[in-house]
Design a protein around this motif. Structure first.
Motif, mmCIF file in Angstrom:
data_model
loop_
_atom_site.group_PDB
_atom_site.id
_atom_site.type_symbol
_atom_site.label_atom_id
_atom_site.label_comp_id
_atom_site.label_asym_id
_atom_site.label_seq_id
_atom_site.Cartn_x
_atom_site.Cartn_y
_atom_site.Cartn_z
ATOM 1 N N GLU A 30 0.858 -1.182 0.000
ATOM 2 C CA GLU A 30 0.000 0.000 0.000
ATOM 3 C C GLU A 30 0.895 1.233 0.000
ATOM 4 O OE1 GLU A 30 -2.688 -0.005 3.296
ATOM 5 O OE2 GLU A 30 -3.832 -1.700 2.530
ATOM 6 N N TYR A 31 0.368 2.297 -0.559
ATOM 7 C CA TYR A 31 1.083 3.568 -0.559
ATOM 8 C C TYR A 31 0.261 4.563 0.245
ATOM 9 C CZ TYR A 31 4.048 1.633 -4.173
ATOM 10 O OH TYR A 31 4.923 0.837 -4.868
ATOM 11 N N ILE A 32 0.959 5.304 1.092
ATOM 12 C CA ILE A 32 0.286 6.314 1.905
ATOM 13 C C ILE A 32 0.967 7.655 1.673
ATOM 14 C CG2 ILE A 32 -0.522 4.715 3.682
ATOM 15 C CD1 ILE A 32 1.864 5.555 5.392
ATOM 16 N N LEU A 33 0.203 8.720 1.848
ATOM 17 C CA LEU A 33 0.774 10.050 1.715
ATOM 18 C C LEU A 33 1.699 10.344 2.884
ATOM 19 C CD1 LEU A 33 -2.281 12.230 0.645
ATOM 20 C CD2 LEU A 33 -0.304 11.635 -0.746
ATOM 21 N N THR A 34 2.805 10.989 2.578
ATOM 22 C CA THR A 34 3.699 11.451 3.627
ATOM 23 C C THR A 34 3.151 12.784 4.151
ATOM 24 O OG1 THR A 34 5.060 12.686 2.063
ATOM 25 C CG2 THR A 34 5.703 10.394 2.523
ATOM 26 N N GLU A 35 3.818 13.336 5.130
ATOM 27 C CA GLU A 35 3.413 14.639 5.672
ATOM 28 C C GLU A 35 3.467 15.696 4.567
ATOM 29 O OE1 GLU A 35 4.925 17.680 9.143
ATOM 30 O OE2 GLU A 35 5.219 15.528 9.456
ATOM 31 N N LEU A 36 4.498 15.632 3.729
ATOM 32 C CA LEU A 36 4.612 16.568 2.611
ATOM 33 C C LEU A 36 3.469 16.367 1.621
ATOM 34 C CD1 LEU A 36 6.090 18.724 0.967
ATOM 35 C CD2 LEU A 36 7.519 16.891 0.007
ATOM 36 N N LEU A 41 -1.992 18.586 -0.606
ATOM 37 C CA LEU A 41 -3.352 18.259 -1.060
ATOM 38 C C LEU A 41 -4.224 19.479 -1.352
ATOM 39 C CD1 LEU A 41 -4.449 15.079 0.918
ATOM 40 C CD2 LEU A 41 -4.075 15.309 -1.532
ATOM 41 N N PRO A 42 -4.288 20.479 -0.463
ATOM 42 C CA PRO A 42 -5.134 21.643 -0.781
ATOM 43 C C PRO A 42 -4.666 22.397 -2.028
ATOM 44 C CG PRO A 42 -4.506 21.651 1.545
ATOM 45 C CD PRO A 42 -3.718 20.576 0.877
ATOM 46 N N ILE A 43 -3.375 22.449 -2.248
ATOM 47 C CA ILE A 43 -2.834 23.125 -3.434
ATOM 48 C C ILE A 43 -3.216 22.351 -4.688
ATOM 49 C CG2 ILE A 43 -0.688 23.820 -4.580
ATOM 50 C CD1 ILE A 43 0.472 24.069 -1.659
ATOM 51 N N ALA A 45 -5.747 20.421 -5.027
ATOM 52 C CA ALA A 45 -7.199 20.541 -5.203
ATOM 53 C C ALA A 45 -7.546 21.815 -5.973
ATOM 54 C CB ALA A 45 -7.900 20.516 -3.850
ATOM 55 N N VAL A 46 -6.816 22.894 -5.731
ATOM 56 C CA VAL A 46 -7.049 24.145 -6.465
ATOM 57 C C VAL A 46 -6.769 23.931 -7.949
ATOM 58 C CG1 VAL A 46 -6.219 26.510 -6.801
ATOM 59 C CG2 VAL A 46 -6.625 25.652 -4.491
ATOM 60 N N PHE A 47 -5.646 23.276 -8.269
ATOM 61 C CA PHE A 47 -5.333 22.994 -9.670
ATOM 62 C C PHE A 47 -6.420 22.125 -10.298
ATOM 63 C CE2 PHE A 47 -0.875 23.917 -8.425
ATOM 64 C CZ PHE A 47 -0.622 24.892 -9.374
ATOM 65 N N GLN A 48 -6.881 21.130 -9.572
ATOM 66 C CA GLN A 48 -7.904 20.244 -10.094
ATOM 67 C C GLN A 48 -9.192 21.011 -10.370
ATOM 68 O OE1 GLN A 48 -9.178 17.101 -7.468
ATOM 69 N NE2 GLN A 48 -9.791 15.813 -9.163
ATOM 70 N N ASP A 49 -9.610 21.867 -9.438
ATOM 71 C CA ASP A 49 -10.828 22.648 -9.620
ATOM 72 C C ASP A 49 -10.715 23.595 -10.814
ATOM 73 O OD1 ASP A 49 -12.017 21.418 -7.468
ATOM 74 O OD2 ASP A 49 -11.635 23.063 -6.075
ATOM 75 N N ARG A 50 -9.557 24.206 -10.991
ATOM 76 C CA ARG A 50 -9.370 25.162 -12.087
ATOM 77 C C ARG A 50 -9.356 24.480 -13.444
ATOM 78 N NH1 ARG A 50 -6.527 30.307 -11.613
ATOM 79 N NH2 ARG A 50 -7.244 31.179 -9.651
ATOM 80 N N ASN A 51 -8.985 23.205 -13.473
ATOM 81 C CA ASN A 51 -8.852 22.500 -14.744
ATOM 82 C C ASN A 51 -10.074 21.664 -15.105
ATOM 83 O OD1 ASN A 51 -6.285 23.385 -15.594
ATOM 84 N ND2 ASN A 51 -5.370 22.131 -14.011
ATOM 85 N N LYS A 52 -11.116 21.695 -14.307
ATOM 86 C CA LYS A 52 -12.324 20.944 -14.650
ATOM 87 C C LYS A 52 -12.912 21.516 -15.932
ATOM 88 C CE LYS A 52 -13.681 19.218 -10.188
ATOM 89 N NZ LYS A 52 -14.579 19.317 -9.060
#
Length: 62
Positions: A30-36, A41-43, A45-52
Motif C-alpha cells: 500500500e502507498y500512503i501520503l507522507t506529511e509533505l 493536497l489543498p494546493i 485541489a485548487v489545480f484540479q478545480d481550475r482544470n475541470k
C-alpha cells in the motif's frame, strides 16, 4: 486512477508517498501520503478545480 510504476517511483523519490509492505501471502503493498504529500493536497485541489472542463491541447497543435 492507475499510475505507472515509474510515476509511483517518482512520487516516492520526491517524498510525497511512502510504500508500506505487508509480509503475508499474497504479498500486499500500500502507498500512503507522507506529511509533505498531505501538505500539498489543498494546493493540488485548487489545480484540479481550475482544470475541470479544460481540454488539454497536444504539443503538436502549437
Amino acid at each position: 486512477m492507475r499510475l505507472k510504476l515509474k510515476e509511483v517511483k517518482e512520487l516516492e523519490d520526491d517524498g510525497l508517498i511512502q510504500k508500506e509492505r505487508f509480509d503475508k501471502l499474497p504479498i500486499k503493498v500500500e502507498y500512503i501520503l507522507t506529511e509533505l504529500g498531505e501538505y500539498l493536497l489543498p494546493i493540488l485541489a485548487v489545480f484540479q478545480d481550475r482544470n475541470k472542463g479544460v481540454k488539454c491541447r497536444s504539443l503538436n497543435s502549437f
